[in-house]
Design an enzyme around this catalytic site. Structure first.
Site, short mmCIF file in Angstrom:
data_model
loop_
_atom_site.label_atom_id
_atom_site.label_comp_id
_atom_site.label_asym_id
_atom_site.label_seq_id
_atom_site.Cartn_x
_atom_site.Cartn_y
_atom_site.Cartn_z
N ASP A 51 0.83 -1.20 0.00
CA ASP A 51 0.00 0.00 0.00
C ASP A 51 0.87 1.25 0.00
OD1 ASP A 51 -2.69 1.43 0.58
OD2 ASP A 51 -1.32 2.18 2.12
N TYR A 56 2.88 10.15 0.14
CA TYR A 56 4.02 9.63 0.90
C TYR A 56 5.34 10.04 0.24
CZ TYR A 56 0.33 6.64 2.84
OH TYR A 56 -0.83 6.17 3.42
N LYS A 82 -3.64 5.73 -3.59
CA LYS A 82 -4.71 6.60 -3.11
C LYS A 82 -4.87 7.81 -4.01
CE LYS A 82 -3.67 4.97 1.54
NZ LYS A 82 -2.33 4.37 1.25
#
Length: 321
Positions: A51, A56, A82
């Site tokens: 994930d 990030y 995401k």
């Protein structure tokens, strides 16, 4: 390692997944070679769910994960990323990320931004499609997320360009609101079903069971306190209140009496709820991956859970292994 299906889709996740935020330089820099070795250790341990997110490290996590997975057969692992933030130019450090790369992420839940974000993620990851797409941190942007990002994700799924769609959030109330308003396959929830916080029991997890929404549980250590409950430990990325530290230490003392590391109890407790398909462990080194997998497999006596409940340290209604 066991795999579970997400909702009614054909997408499966391993019982333990690798959370790749640390690979983007969360708090401290990460050597790209160490990032690759961390993913390799996860693979060797049976992890097949990875994930990540543009947020990030402003794309660094996706780049490093994509490079590490490039030699692997694409059909052998599940990849989630995401949508809900876009990368923009930015000089210097920003937020929690320790490796400036000329970018930062900012919220944009519009329909067009969702498509652009997804295509950018695929380019950084070096793949043609992701298996799971999650609306990222829409806690305070629910209407915009449903009007824009959700619509784009639903179209991507209908067109076979993504396998499962869901939400990635912290607030249980906001997550439940979204699940009631739209059709999702999965919900990645961080830090709200742990040995210290079982708030997901009140509304969210029962709703997920009722709607057939599979939970991916992240933040099982509440960002550190349940790995090492010492004074100054962090709880959900802020310094923990002394009362929480004391509670975590009391839980650790019960675990010690039963010859069980606190980390083992924390991982296995979160995984035991029937709504949970997978737990995510964040790691920045191979050693952290190896430790998490060892703790996940560590024997935990049933009496430990009984003693935690009897001492009022664990919700009586919480399912246990």
């Amino acid at each position: 390692m066991p795999v579970r299906r997400l909702g009614s889709t054909d997408v499966t996740v391993s019982a333990v997944g690798l959370g790749c935020a640390p690979l983007g330089g969360l708090f401290t820099p990460v050597d790209p070679a160490v990032a690759t070795a961390t993913v390799d250790a996860a693979w060797a341990g049976g992890i097949r769910h990875f994930d990540t997110a543009p947020h990030y490290g402003a794309g660094l996590s996706e780049l490093r994960l994509g490079n590490a997975l490039a030699p692997r057969d694409r059909g052998e692992y599940t990849l989630s990323t995401k949508l809900g933030r876009v990368l923009v130019d930015h000089e210097g450090a920003w937020d929690l990320w320790a490796e400036p790369n000329g970018k930062r992420a900012e919220f944009d839940f519009s329909y067009r931004a969702a498509y652009d974000s997804y295509l950018g993620s695929l380019e950084r990851l070096g793949v043609e499609c992701a298996d799971i797409g999650l609306i990222h941190d829409a806690d305070d942007h629910r209407d915009a997320a449903l009007e824009g990002t959700y619509r784009a994700l639903a179209e991507l799924k209908a067109g076979g360009r993504i396998g499962a769609i869901g939400i990635g959030m912290n607030s249980t109330g906001a997550a439940a609101d979204l699940i009631e308003r739209a059709a999702f396959d999965t919900a990645l929830i961080a830090g709200r079903y742990t040995l210290l916080d079982q708030s997901a029991l009140d509304r969210l997890y029962p709703l997920c069971l009722d709607r057939g929404v599979s939970v991916i549980a992240a933040g099982v250590f509440n960002s550190g306190i349940l790995a090492d409950p010492k004074p100054g430990a962090t709880f959900n990325y802020a310094q923990a209140d002394p009362r929480l530290v004391a509670k975590a230490q009391a839980i650790a003392a019960v675990c010690e009496r039963h010859g069980t590391p606190l980390r083992a109890a924390a991982l296995q407790f979160t995984a035991a709820h029937p709504a949970v398909a997978s737990i995510l462990v964040g790691a920045r080194t191979p050693e952290e991956v190896d430790d998490a997998l060892a703790m996940f497999a560590h024997p935990v006596p049933g009496a430990l859970w009984h003693d935690l409940k009897r001492a009022g340290l664990l919700a009586e209604e919480a399912p246990v292994p």
